[in-house]
Scaffold this motif. Structure first.
Motif, PDB file in Angstrom:
ATOM      1  N   GLU A  43       0.815  -1.206   0.000  1.00  0.00           N
ATOM      2  CA  GLU A  43       0.000   0.000   0.000  1.00  0.00           C
ATOM      3  C   GLU A  43       0.857   1.268   0.000  1.00  0.00           C
ATOM      4  OE1 GLU A  43      -3.523   2.144   2.648  1.00  0.00           O
ATOM      5  OE2 GLU A  43      -2.792   0.139   3.166  1.00  0.00           O
ATOM      6  N   GLU A  44       1.970   1.260   0.761  1.00  0.00           N
ATOM      7  CA  GLU A  44       2.837   2.437   0.831  1.00  0.00           C
ATOM      8  C   GLU A  44       3.409   2.788  -0.539  1.00  0.00           C
ATOM      9  OE1 GLU A  44       2.953   0.401   4.825  1.00  0.00           O
ATOM     10  OE2 GLU A  44       2.991  -0.185   2.723  1.00  0.00           O
ATOM     11  N   ALA A  45       3.789   1.751  -1.309  1.00  0.00           N
ATOM     12  CA  ALA A  45       4.343   2.000  -2.639  1.00  0.00           C
ATOM     13  C   ALA A  45       3.271   2.515  -3.590  1.00  0.00           C
ATOM     14  CB  ALA A  45       4.959   0.718  -3.186  1.00  0.00           C
ATOM     15  N   ARG A  46       2.060   2.002  -3.469  1.00  0.00           N
ATOM     16  CA  ARG A  46       0.981   2.476  -4.335  1.00  0.00           C
ATOM     17  C   ARG A  46       0.643   3.935  -4.039  1.00  0.00           C
ATOM     18  NH1 ARG A  46      -3.556  -1.746  -3.240  1.00  0.00           N
ATOM     19  NH2 ARG A  46      -2.148  -2.598  -1.686  1.00  0.00           N
ATOM     20  N   GLU A  47       0.674   4.292  -2.764  1.00  0.00           N
ATOM     21  CA  GLU A  47       0.384   5.678  -2.396  1.00  0.00           C
ATOM     22  C   GLU A  47       1.425   6.646  -2.958  1.00  0.00           C
ATOM     23  OE1 GLU A  47       0.140   5.687   1.812  1.00  0.00           O
ATOM     24  OE2 GLU A  47      -1.890   4.828   1.877  1.00  0.00           O
ATOM     25  N   LEU A  48       2.643   6.159  -3.156  1.00  0.00           N
ATOM     26  CA  LEU A  48       3.700   7.008  -3.708  1.00  0.00           C
ATOM     27  C   LEU A  48       3.303   7.561  -5.078  1.00  0.00           C
ATOM     28  CD1 LEU A  48       6.771   7.958  -3.628  1.00  0.00           C
ATOM     29  CD2 LEU A  48       7.239   5.883  -4.927  1.00  0.00           C
ATOM     30  N   PHE A  49       2.652   6.733  -5.903  1.00  0.00           N
ATOM     31  CA  PHE A  49       2.282   7.167  -7.253  1.00  0.00           C
ATOM     32  C   PHE A  49       1.091   8.124  -7.234  1.00  0.00           C
ATOM     33  CE2 PHE A  49       4.461   3.112  -7.941  1.00  0.00           C
ATOM     34  CZ  PHE A  49       5.343   3.463  -8.936  1.00  0.00           C
ATOM     35  N   LEU A  50       0.378   8.192  -6.119  1.00  0.00           N
ATOM     36  CA  LEU A  50      -0.803   9.041  -6.037  1.00  0.00           C
ATOM     37  C   LEU A  50      -0.532  10.349  -5.304  1.00  0.00           C
ATOM     38  CD1 LEU A  50      -3.360   6.263  -4.986  1.00  0.00           C
ATOM     39  CD2 LEU A  50      -2.662   6.925  -7.293  1.00  0.00           C
TER      40      LEU A  50
END
Length: 344
Positions: A76-83
């Motif tokens: 989830e932390e990595a996905r939030e990086l792109f957002l």
């Protein structure tokens, strides 16, 4: 089991034939040339057990961000990086995934841009997701090299190569700006300072901007080298942070030297321009002062009053002119006597 895995792939839940915002996709396998993938082939490639994938996205596409937010291969932390809107440089690790933000120059058609952008990425042993809001030069260079057959055996080598290409771009700019400063310095010494101010301001602007990014990125890599988990356990994700940090710090030192050199030359140009201005004002002041006595005499003889001398005298105009010249000469002599410097 296969059906369960398929359900976890965003490409299945959204549009199988297209992935919004996907700029390119490549599959790398040892011993094979890089394979460009169609969007419909990405879900199956994600399930394969050999090689690794590089998926590159344009983050200006809202649907691309939606697709990435549903990619369960990333924590989830990595996905939030792109957002996220935050563009601070950094490297972090979570659940066997390295993710972060690094700097790169914008890619412009026909010229090298001095503007800096951000590349967001998430790296695992079998998958690299990268995204940007503006085309980036180093990433585009690597893309062209991959199309030409460049094979990257492990996923971590992609991030290493991107940073190395960024360093190459900085090195080219250091060489170009060194030549610019050499030319400007020759002209300043040759008393042609007024033509070099714009050139020096442009060099200083670039050095300040790039120095800030180099310093931040080298610090990020230095901290990562000190805190990263044991790389021997995941050789495919190895990023040679120390080597890259050393190279960035070396370039940063050169950039800082150029920045200080440009600042000193700008100070010298400003001093020379101020000196020229002072000389011009001094010349104007001297001329104004020397004209004052004659102007006073002319003002007196211009009064329409009775008993004005030389009104009826033959050659009175020339007498008035002589008095004005004598007054100016007397004023000049007085100034010289009191020690006022009148040299321009």
């Amino acid at each position: 089991m296969d059906n369960i895995q398929q359900q976890r792939l965003p490409g299945v839940n959204f549009v199988p034939a297209a992935i919004a915002g996907l700029v390119w996709a490549y599959r790398f396998r040892e011993g094979y040339a890089p394979e460009a993938l169609d969007a419909r082939d990405v879900p199956a490639a994600l399930l394969a057990e050999d090689g690794w994938l590089w998926l590159h996205f344009s983050l200006t596409d809202r649907l691309a961000r939606d697709w990435l937010s549903s990619l369960e291969q990333l924590p989830e932390e990595a996905r939030e990086l792109f957002l996220a809107n935050d563009e601070s440089l950094g490297l972090q690790a979570c659940d066997d995934v390295i993710y972060g933000v690094i700097a790169d120059f914008h890619s412009e058609l026909g010229s090298e841009s001095d503007h800096l952008g951000r590349l967001r990425f998430a790296l695992s042993e079998r998958l690299v997701i990268s995204g940007r809001r503006h085309p980036l030069r180093s990433v585009e260079e690597i893309h062209r090299a991959v199309k030409g057959g460049l094979n990257l055996p492990v996923a971590g080598q992609l991030i290493e190569t991107i940073i190395d290409r960024f360093c190459n771009s900085v090195a080219r700019r250091v060489a170009a700006m060194t030549d610019e400063l050499d030319t400007a310095e020759d002209r300043v010494v040759g008393d042609m300072a007024t033509t070099e101010r714009t050139r020096l301001i442009n060099v200083r602007r670039i050095t300040v901007r790039v120095h800030r990014q180099l310093s931040s990125l080298s610090s990020v890599l230095r901290n990562w080298h000190a805190q990263a988990p044991e790389e021997e356990e995941r050789p495919a994700m190895h990023i040679p942070a120390k080597r890259l940090a050393d190279r960035l710090e070396s370039l940063d030192h050169e950039m800082y030297t150029l920045q200080e050199r440009a600042k000193l030359l700008l100070d010298e140009v400003s001093a020379r321009q101020a000196d020229e201005t002072n000389r011009s004002l001094r010349a104007l002041s001297i001329i104004t002062a020397l004209l004052l006595p004659g102007s006073l005499v002319a003002g007196i003889f211009g009064m329409n009053t009775k008993d004005l001398p030389f009104v009826e005298t033959e050659g009175g105009f020339w007498f008035a002119m002589a008095i004005g010249a004598a007054a100016t000469a007397l004023f000049y002599w007085v100034l010289r006597r009191v020690g006022a410097g009148l040299r321009l």
